[in-house]
Design an enzyme around this catalytic site. Structure first.
Site, PDB file in Angstrom:
ATOM      1  N   ASP A  12     -64.988   4.818 -56.131  1.00 47.35           N
ATOM      2  CA  ASP A  12     -65.798   6.010 -55.930  1.00 47.35           C
ATOM      3  C   ASP A  12     -65.789   6.839 -57.220  1.00 47.35           C
ATOM      4  O   ASP A  12     -64.727   7.280 -57.667  1.00 47.35           O
ATOM      5  CB  ASP A  12     -65.155   6.805 -54.776  1.00 47.35           C
ATOM      6  CG  ASP A  12     -65.888   8.090 -54.450  1.00 47.35           C
ATOM      7  OD1 ASP A  12     -66.769   8.509 -55.224  1.00 47.35           O
ATOM      8  OD2 ASP A  12     -65.548   8.679 -53.412  1.00 47.35           O
ATOM      9  N   ILE A  13     -66.950   7.056 -57.786  1.00 43.90           N
ATOM     10  CA  ILE A  13     -67.043   7.732 -59.094  1.00 43.90           C
ATOM     11  C   ILE A  13     -66.572   9.186 -59.016  1.00 43.90           C
ATOM     12  O   ILE A  13     -66.155   9.754 -60.028  1.00 43.90           O
ATOM     13  CB  ILE A  13     -68.486   7.629 -59.644  1.00 43.90           C
ATOM     14  CG1 ILE A  13     -68.495   7.815 -61.169  1.00 43.90           C
ATOM     15  CG2 ILE A  13     -69.432   8.603 -58.958  1.00 43.90           C
ATOM     16  CD1 ILE A  13     -69.789   7.393 -61.840  1.00 43.90           C
ATOM     17  N   ASN A  26     -82.323  12.582 -58.561  1.00 43.37           N
ATOM     18  CA  ASN A  26     -83.794  12.498 -58.515  1.00 43.37           C
ATOM     19  C   ASN A  26     -84.340  13.659 -59.348  1.00 43.37           C
ATOM     20  O   ASN A  26     -83.575  14.500 -59.822  1.00 43.37           O
ATOM     21  CB  ASN A  26     -84.311  12.525 -57.071  1.00 43.37           C
ATOM     22  CG  ASN A  26     -83.888  13.781 -56.344  1.00 43.37           C
ATOM     23  OD1 ASN A  26     -84.222  14.891 -56.765  1.00 43.37           O
ATOM     24  ND2 ASN A  26     -83.119  13.625 -55.270  1.00 43.37           N
ATOM     25  N   GLY A  34     -76.616   8.935 -51.242  1.00 49.69           N
ATOM     26  CA  GLY A  34     -75.914   8.028 -52.155  1.00 49.69           C
ATOM     27  C   GLY A  34     -74.893   8.726 -53.038  1.00 49.69           C
ATOM     28  O   GLY A  34     -74.193   9.649 -52.611  1.00 49.69           O
ATOM     29  N   VAL A  35     -74.843   8.292 -54.281  1.00 52.36           N
ATOM     30  CA  VAL A  35     -73.852   8.835 -55.206  1.00 52.36           C
ATOM     31  C   VAL A  35     -74.139  10.317 -55.502  1.00 52.36           C
ATOM     32  O   VAL A  35     -73.217  11.120 -55.694  1.00 52.36           O
ATOM     33  CB  VAL A  35     -73.775   7.955 -56.485  1.00 52.36           C
ATOM     34  CG1 VAL A  35     -75.004   8.057 -57.343  1.00 52.36           C
ATOM     35  CG2 VAL A  35     -72.526   8.269 -57.275  1.00 52.36           C
ATOM     36  N   ASP A  36     -75.398  10.685 -55.501  1.00 51.16           N
ATOM     37  CA  ASP A  36     -75.810  12.083 -55.723  1.00 51.16           C
ATOM     38  C   ASP A  36     -75.192  12.990 -54.643  1.00 51.16           C
ATOM     39  O   ASP A  36     -74.580  14.034 -54.948  1.00 51.16           O
ATOM     40  CB  ASP A  36     -77.352  12.126 -55.668  1.00 51.16           C
ATOM     41  CG  ASP A  36     -77.947  13.412 -56.206  1.00 51.16           C
ATOM     42  OD1 ASP A  36     -77.194  14.249 -56.733  1.00 51.16           O
ATOM     43  OD2 ASP A  36     -79.186  13.568 -56.110  1.00 51.16           O
ATOM     44  N   SER A 125     -80.045   3.448 -60.002  1.00 53.57           N
ATOM     45  CA  SER A 125     -81.281   2.880 -59.418  1.00 53.57           C
ATOM     46  C   SER A 125     -81.082   1.685 -58.482  1.00 53.57           C
ATOM     47  O   SER A 125     -82.057   1.175 -57.948  1.00 53.57           O
ATOM     48  CB  SER A 125     -82.293   2.449 -60.507  1.00 53.57           C
ATOM     49  OG  SER A 125     -83.014   3.563 -60.987  1.00 53.57           O
ATOM     50  N   THR A 126     -79.841   1.224 -58.296  1.00 48.91           N
ATOM     51  CA  THR A 126     -79.673   0.004 -57.491  1.00 48.91           C
ATOM     52  C   THR A 126     -79.463   0.270 -56.006  1.00 48.91           C
ATOM     53  O   THR A 126     -79.277  -0.668 -55.230  1.00 48.91           O
ATOM     54  CB  THR A 126     -78.489  -0.853 -58.003  1.00 48.91           C
ATOM     55  OG1 THR A 126     -77.276  -0.111 -57.807  1.00 48.91           O
ATOM     56  CG2 THR A 126     -78.659  -1.215 -59.460  1.00 48.91           C
ATOM     57  N   GLY A 127     -79.503   1.553 -55.611  1.00 43.94           N
ATOM     58  CA  GLY A 127     -79.370   1.879 -54.190  1.00 43.94           C
ATOM     59  C   GLY A 127     -80.738   2.131 -53.591  1.00 43.94           C
ATOM     60  O   GLY A 127     -81.572   1.233 -53.483  1.00 43.94           O
TER      61      GLY A 127
HETATM   62  N1  AR6 Z   1     -69.386   6.125 -56.383  1.00 44.33           N
HETATM   63  C1  AR6 Z   1     -69.938   5.131 -57.114  1.00 44.33           C
HETATM   64  N2  AR6 Z   1     -71.097   4.513 -56.762  1.00 44.33           N
HETATM   65  C2  AR6 Z   1     -71.703   4.930 -55.627  1.00 44.33           C
HETATM   66  C3  AR6 Z   1     -71.192   5.967 -54.819  1.00 44.33           C
HETATM   67  C4  AR6 Z   1     -69.975   6.577 -55.236  1.00 44.33           C
HETATM   68  N3  AR6 Z   1     -69.418   7.558 -54.548  1.00 44.33           N
HETATM   69  N4  AR6 Z   1     -72.037   6.135 -53.751  1.00 44.33           N
HETATM   70  C5  AR6 Z   1     -73.033   5.234 -53.896  1.00 44.33           C
HETATM   71  N5  AR6 Z   1     -72.827   4.496 -55.018  1.00 44.33           N
HETATM   72  P1  AR6 Z   1     -78.030   5.493 -55.060  1.00 44.33           P
HETATM   73  P2  AR6 Z   1     -80.411   5.351 -56.808  1.00 44.33           P
HETATM   74  C6  AR6 Z   1     -73.628   3.411 -55.594  1.00 44.33           C
HETATM   75  O1  AR6 Z   1     -78.849   5.206 -53.855  1.00 44.33           O
HETATM   76  O2  AR6 Z   1     -80.714   3.984 -56.355  1.00 44.33           O
HETATM   77  C7  AR6 Z   1     -80.285   9.718 -54.044  1.00 44.33           C
HETATM   78  O3  AR6 Z   1     -80.705  10.215 -52.818  1.00 44.33           O
HETATM   79  C8  AR6 Z   1     -74.586   2.684 -54.668  1.00 44.33           C
HETATM   80  O4  AR6 Z   1     -73.890   1.707 -53.916  1.00 44.33           O
HETATM   81  O5  AR6 Z   1     -76.985   6.547 -54.978  1.00 44.33           O
HETATM   82  O6  AR6 Z   1     -80.462   5.658 -58.279  1.00 44.33           O
HETATM   83  C9  AR6 Z   1     -80.810  10.541 -55.219  1.00 44.33           C
HETATM   84  O7  AR6 Z   1     -80.937  11.908 -54.882  1.00 44.33           O
HETATM   85  C10 AR6 Z   1     -75.531   2.044 -55.677  1.00 44.33           C
HETATM   86  O8  AR6 Z   1     -74.941   0.867 -56.232  1.00 44.33           O
HETATM   87  O9  AR6 Z   1     -78.976   5.913 -56.328  1.00 44.33           O
HETATM   88  C11 AR6 Z   1     -82.144   9.908 -55.488  1.00 44.33           C
HETATM   89  O10 AR6 Z   1     -83.144  10.427 -54.646  1.00 44.33           O
HETATM   90  C12 AR6 Z   1     -75.590   3.092 -56.806  1.00 44.33           C
HETATM   91  O11 AR6 Z   1     -74.497   3.984 -56.565  1.00 44.33           O
HETATM   92  C13 AR6 Z   1     -81.915   8.452 -55.172  1.00 44.33           C
HETATM   93  O12 AR6 Z   1     -80.842   8.414 -54.240  1.00 44.33           O
HETATM   94  C14 AR6 Z   1     -76.892   3.886 -56.832  1.00 44.33           C
HETATM   95  O13 AR6 Z   1     -77.354   4.136 -55.506  1.00 44.33           O
HETATM   96  C15 AR6 Z   1     -81.491   7.674 -56.391  1.00 44.33           C
HETATM   97  O14 AR6 Z   1     -81.412   6.316 -56.046  1.00 44.33           O
END
Ligand code: AR6
Length: 176
Positions: A12-13, A26, A34-36, A125-127
């Site tokens: 977890d970052i 975003n 997600g991570v945000d 971008s991979t989520g």
């Molecule tokens: N620590 C590390 N990696 C994580 C964590 C964490 N705590 N949580 C998720 N990931 P995403 P995107 C990974 O969807 O595709 C948001 O709503 C996750 O498994 O977070 O860039 C923003 O507000 C995946 O591998 O980001 C934007 O609207 C990676 O982080 C949108 O999602 C990215 O997944 C951005 O989408």
């Protein structure tokens, strides 16, 4: 052999004690899932306040896709959060790869400009944005390696939320 300035970890970052963690945000910079979502929850409400105070480039937009903005990190163990906006993956014909490369490049530049010695990246971008994980990791690794060749004092952590992503990075970094 893995580059000694690059480390891959599964986890977890928000727990990373580095100078800067990168947020896959975003264009509003006002949080999301997600991570945000995890970063905003752990940093506390002051992070949202600082993001809200950043200038709007157009209505509702504080950061363009491929660009990056730096804020403090508040309750997080890191010093700074670098918010970058990855591309939504469509058909690969809309400059998605270049935009993803820009995310890494601009985040690294911002880290160095703010005297950071260590920076942690999630798999941008991979989520929710559905960028193919292997292609995304190739872009991440090649952009970071090129940057590190001119910045020997910077350490980069790739923080993978799941084992599959971690194994992609390990594979890429052991390939040379
Ligand atoms: N620590 C590390 N990696 C994580 C964590 C964490 N705590 N949580 C998720 N990931 P995403 P995107 C990974 O969807 O595709 C948001 O709503 C996750 O498994 O977070 O860039 C923003 O507000 C995946 O591998 O980001 C934007 O609207 C990676 O982080 C949108 O999602 C990215 O997944 C951005 O989408």
């Amino acid at each position: 052999m893995e580059n000694n300035q690059i480390e891959v970890v599964e986890g977890d970052i928000t727990l990373c004690k580095v100078d800067a963690i990168v947020n896959a945000a975003n264009r509003t910079l006002l949080g999301g899932g997600g991570v945000d979502g995890a970063i905003h929850r752990s940093a506390g409400p002051e992070l949202l306040k600082e993001c809200e105070a950043l200038p709007e480039l157009e209505p509702g937009v504080r950061c363009q896709t491929g660009d990056a903005k730096l804020t403090r990190a508040y309750q997080l163990p890191a010093k700074y959060v670098i918010h970058t906006v990855g591309p939504v993956s469509r058909d690969g014909l809309h400059g998605e790869a270049e935009k993803l490369r820009d995310c890494y490049q601009h985040s690294l530049e911002l880290a160095v400009q703010n005297n950071c010695r260590s920076i942690a990246f999630p798999a941008i971008s991979t989520g929710v944005y559905h960028f193919p994980p292997k292609k995304a990791a190739e872009i991440a690794v090649s952009t970071v390696k090129e940057f590190l060749s001119n910045h020997p004092d910077l350490e980069v952590l790739f923080v993978c939320f799941d084992r599959r992503t971690a194994s992609i990075y390990h594979h890429l970094l052991s390939d040379e």
